[in-house]
Each structure stands twice: as C-alpha cells, then as structure tokens.
Motif scaffolding. Structure first.
Motif, PDB file in Angstrom:
ATOM      1  N   PHE A   1       1.365   5.856  -2.076  1.00 40.36           N
ATOM      2  CA  PHE A   1       1.651   7.127  -1.404  1.00 40.36           C
ATOM      3  C   PHE A   1       3.128   7.470  -1.498  1.00 40.36           C
ATOM      4  O   PHE A   1       3.527   8.340  -2.256  1.00 40.36           O
ATOM      5  N   LEU A   2       3.954   6.781  -0.719  1.00 38.14           N
ATOM      6  CA  LEU A   2       5.375   7.130  -0.627  1.00 38.14           C
ATOM      7  C   LEU A   2       6.032   7.290  -2.001  1.00 38.14           C
ATOM      8  O   LEU A   2       6.817   8.205  -2.207  1.00 38.14           O
ATOM      9  N   HIS A   3       5.726   6.387  -2.935  1.00 32.92           N
ATOM     10  CA  HIS A   3       6.417   6.418  -4.238  1.00 32.92           C
ATOM     11  C   HIS A   3       5.580   7.079  -5.336  1.00 32.92           C
ATOM     12  O   HIS A   3       5.900   6.962  -6.509  1.00 32.92           O
ATOM     13  N   ARG A   4       4.506   7.750  -4.953  1.00 33.39           N
ATOM     14  CA  ARG A   4       3.621   8.309  -5.986  1.00 33.39           C
ATOM     15  C   ARG A   4       4.295   9.494  -6.707  1.00 33.39           C
ATOM     16  O   ARG A   4       4.816  10.397  -6.067  1.00 33.39           O
TER      17      ARG A   4
ATOM     18  N   SER B   1       0.828  -1.220   0.000  1.00 33.44           N
ATOM     19  CA  SER B   1       0.000   0.000   0.000  1.00 33.44           C
ATOM     20  C   SER B   1       0.857   1.263   0.000  1.00 33.44           C
ATOM     21  O   SER B   1       0.397   2.316  -0.433  1.00 33.44           O
ATOM     22  N   HIS B   2       2.109   1.183   0.441  1.00 34.76           N
ATOM     23  CA  HIS B   2       2.916   2.413   0.439  1.00 34.76           C
ATOM     24  C   HIS B   2       3.253   2.875  -0.981  1.00 34.76           C
ATOM     25  O   HIS B   2       3.576   4.037  -1.184  1.00 34.76           O
ATOM     26  N   LEU B   3       3.118   1.983  -1.954  1.00 34.45           N
ATOM     27  CA  LEU B   3       3.369   2.384  -3.347  1.00 34.45           C
ATOM     28  C   LEU B   3       2.416   3.494  -3.776  1.00 34.45           C
ATOM     29  O   LEU B   3       2.765   4.372  -4.557  1.00 34.45           O
TER      30      LEU B   3
ATOM     31  N   HIS C   1      13.169   7.428  -0.802  1.00 37.51           N
ATOM     32  CA  HIS C   1      11.818   7.423  -0.205  1.00 37.51           C
ATOM     33  C   HIS C   1      11.771   6.354   0.895  1.00 37.51           C
ATOM     34  O   HIS C   1      11.321   6.604   2.015  1.00 37.51           O
ATOM     35  N   ASP C   2      12.214   5.155   0.525  1.00 35.69           N
ATOM     36  CA  ASP C   2      12.173   4.044   1.487  1.00 35.69           C
ATOM     37  C   ASP C   2      13.024   4.355   2.715  1.00 35.69           C
ATOM     38  O   ASP C   2      12.628   4.086   3.850  1.00 35.69           O
ATOM     39  N   ALA C   3      14.212   4.922   2.458  1.00 36.70           N
ATOM     40  CA  ALA C   3      15.113   5.215   3.581  1.00 36.70           C
ATOM     41  C   ALA C   3      14.483   6.244   4.518  1.00 36.70           C
ATOM     42  O   ALA C   3      14.524   6.102   5.739  1.00 36.70           O
TER      43      ALA C   3
HETATM   44 FE   LIG Z   1       9.229   1.233  -1.249  1.00 40.17          FE
END
Ligand SMILES: [Fe+2]
Ligand code: FES
Length: 428
Positions: free
Chosen positions: A184-187, A180-182, A327-329
């Motif tokens: 948002f975080l990576h949008r 689900s973070h795809l 983003h992930d970090a």
């Molecule tokens: Fe990610």
C-alpha cells in the motif's frame, strides 16, 4: 495493543530509563564520518538517547565524543577550538582530549593540579562504513564491535544516509518489521514488477523466528505460476531493521539496514545503510540523498504535508508523495510524537511487529532483573553473522525455504555462500 506502562517502557530512552539502559549496552550509530571529515575540522553536535554531546576528530584523526557542556561552567564545546590534539572551550580555554581528560586549565594558577582531579564524560567510538558508532554504557560491560557485513565491505561497496524523523524511534522501527505496508504505502502504479508482486497478494502470510541477533521476519505472498514470493527481513537488537529494499528479486548481493537511533524520546536519527557484496555502488542508487538537506532534515516533512500531490495520488502512486523515505516518514510521524499503543487494533498482518515488541520487552525486563542482554558480543568466535541475510526470492510453492536457504538458522551454524565475510574467511 500495549499497556501504557509497557508503551512507556519501550519508548523512553533517556539516561536512567530501563530502555535507555538497554540501548546503552550496544554499539549504536552516533554520527556520519562526513560530519567530522578531517583532523582538526569543526566539531559536530550529537544528540543521542537524550544526551547532548559533541564529536570531534583530533589532529591525529582520533575521534572524541564528549558531553557538550564544559566541565568548568557549562559553555557548549560545540563552539570550541579543535587544535593540537584537543578541543578547547571558547570561554576560559579548558582543553579536553578524546578520552575526556582535562589537559589544560590555563586560567588557573600554574601550580594548580585542578585538571588532574577532573574527568569529563567521553564515550568510546568505532568508525566503520562511513558511520561513527558509539558505546554509551558502563565501560566494564563494553562488548566487541559487531562485524556485520555492512561494516566490513570496502567503502565503495556501501552507502549511508542520515535524516531526522520527528517521532519516537519505535514508530520508525516497527515500520521496518511490517511487510504488508509495501503493498500500500509504497505502491507505484507505474512499476510493473511492484504491481505484480505486491498487489497480487496484499495479505502476506507471516512467520517470525527468534534468533541470537533478534528476530527473523518472513513474509510470503502467493505469486503466479505456482510460485511464492518470500521476503526475508530481520530485526537486530537494539535498533536495526534489515530489509531487502532496493534489491531485485532473487538477488543475493547485500541488503539495506534501516536504523532508528533515539535522539530523544520524540526525535530519531534514521540511518539507511546499504551494501553490495560483489560490486561498487552507483551514485544514482542512493536516491534518498536528494530528499535530505545539508542539515539532515528532509525537505518533505510534516510542516509542508510532505508536499503531497493529490493528482499524483490518483495516477502515479498510492500516497502522492515522492520517495520511500517520505512515505515512511508520513506514515510514522503522523501517528504523533509518541504513539499511544493502548489505542491501536492489531491484526494478523502485525505478527512481525508483535514479535519485535515482544523481543524488546522481554529483553528490557530481563535487564531490569539483572540478566545480561542477548547479542552483546564477548567472544570473537561468535562475531560473524552468516545467518543474518535479507532478500526477496521467488520459490516454487512446493519448496520449503528452510531447506533451500539452510544457512538461515537461529544462530551462526553454517557458512552463507553469498556472504562477504565468508569470502574473506575463505581467503584468510
Ligand atoms: Fe516502508
Ligand atoms: S566554561 Fe569552559 S573553560 Fe570556562
């Protein structure tokens, strides 16, 4: 939510800890081949599961992974001379081979057989796909090296990067299990495909399935024209998150493996391995390389707030930070060095994270009770993984993915027509 006890159980991997014992029963990445590229090159420091080690490639190309401190009086072998099939300590010249035998103790009298009585800690290694893997567990328990596809394809069909994540490994690994973070975080606001698929349904339905290698994770989003967008990911014991990152929808040509290897409890080596089954890699595809310095630290990090740009956050992407890696970090390091999971509030979107934790907790507790861990390979016949595949696919809503991809089973029951190992088997 996890109890403090379970959180500690999962996050501590130093020698003698239960999770440390579990990780030491598998082959795990220790360093990149490029860190010790040629025979007799300078050694490299390796921090792994709380142990300080040094790696070197001897005159004949064999790889040694030794405890860093010299057995004599503890000087670091990192400064040693790599010469004539051994690593020689700079202090008094003791010389070690790749197996940890002490070959020479030149400061001792000629008659001394001192060196024969000593054995220095040395771990077995296996080099594949630009990565040097190590086995840090008991010798008599050493498993076969797993023939994952990414260790089998020709070197020009795979790529790998390494960088330091400044937090506990589990925070990184959990991010790979959370589709689900795809949304948002990576949008990105500028990527048409990304917009349509992720933004249309930010609350995917999750399925998880236990497999012999770990857990399969399936996230399904509703898509236009009575279709659904299905993403298959996998957690592979003990530290691999396999994801279809960077592959277009409906492409079955390989995937990425994001690996979170504890350096110690608050630092993690993230290895991103990717492979194509049918073609060579283009240099521009390994965008992460631009984000990582020669010391394997990310240029964008917590000390410079990941160079977040608030204007970019309004117009370009959700975070205002460049590249998925950062983003992930940002998301995982900002939880703190070891997140206290007794303080979290998990929702339905965390189903896959819960499944992976459960798999790890059950496995580590079973090992504490003397049971052998799963996915520790003993039999060459079991050493193939047609059912370990990750991709994103648009299917009509009326079609069941289990029937459409009938090789995605809990164990290696059927050939995978797309897999590289299948092609190899067919020729041999
Ligand atoms: Fe990610
Ligand atoms: S400390 Fe290494 S040889 Fe003496």
């Amino acid at each position: 939510m996890l109890s403090n006890e379970d959180n500690a159980l999962l996050t501590q991997t130093d020698p003698g800890t239960p999770m440390g014992d579990l990780m030491r029963r598998y082959w795990i990445p220790a360093l990149l081949s490029e860190e010790i590229p040629v025979p007799d090159c300078p050694p490299a420091r390796v921090r792994l599961l709380g142990e300080e080690l040094v790696a070197f490639r001897d005159s004949e190309g064999r790889i040694g992974l030794l405890a860093e401190r010299c057995a004599h009086r503890g000087t670091s072998l990192f400064y040693g001379r790599n010469e004539e099939c051994g690593l020689r300590c700079v202090y008094h010249g003791w010389k070690y081979d790749v197996e940890g035998n002490v070959l020479e103790t030149p400061a001792e009298p000629g008659s001394s057989d001192f060196s024969k009585k000593l054995h220095h800690t040395a771990y077995p290694t296996h080099e594949a796909g630009g990565v040097i893997y190590a086995y840090l567990g008991p010798r008599e328990k050493m498993p076969l090296f797993p023939n994952y596809e990414w260790t089998q394809v020709p070197l020009n069909q795979s790529y790998v990067t390494k960088c330091l994540l400044e937090c506990n490994y589990l925070q990184g690994l959990e991010g790979e299990c959370d589709s689900s973070h795809l949304s948002f975080l990576h949008r990105a606001f500028t990527n048409e495909r990304n917009q349509t698929l992720y933004k249309s349904d930010g609350a995917p339905a999750y399925e998880t399935e236990e497999t012999d290698f770990g857990v399969r994770l399936i996230a399904t989003r509703k898509a236009a024209q009575s279709q659904c967008y299905v993403r298959f990911s996998a957690f592979v014991l003990p530290v691999y998150g396999c994801v279809p990152a960077g592959r277009p929808t409906n492409e079955l040509d390989g995937f990425e493996i994001h690996t979170y290897v504890p350096a110690d409890d608050t630092h993690t080596w993230r290895y991103d391995i990717g492979f194509f089954r049918g073609r060579t890699v283009r240099e521009d595809e390994v965008h992460r390389r631009k984000q990582i310095g020669p010391d394997y630290l990310r240029m964008r990090n917590a000390r410079n707030n990941y160079l977040q740009d608030r204007q970019m956050q309004k117009t370009v992407n959700f975070t205002g930070i460049e590249d998925f890696l950062n983003h992930d970090a940002c998301a995982t390091e900002s939880m703190g060095p070891i997140f206290d999971r007794s303080k979290e509030h998990l929702g339905a979107s965390d189903k896959a994270v819960i499944a992976v934790r459960k798999c790890l907790l059950n496995t580590v507790k079973a090992l504490q009770n003397g049971e052998e861990p799963p996915h520790v390979l003993r039999d060459a016949e079991d050493n193939w993984f047609p059912h370990l595949d990750c991709f994103a696919y648009l299917l009509p809503q009326s079609v069941d993915w289990r029937q459409h991809f009938n090789y995605l089973t809990p164990s290696a029951a059927k050939e995978n027509p797309a897999a590289f190992s299948f092609k190899q088997k067919a020729v041999s």
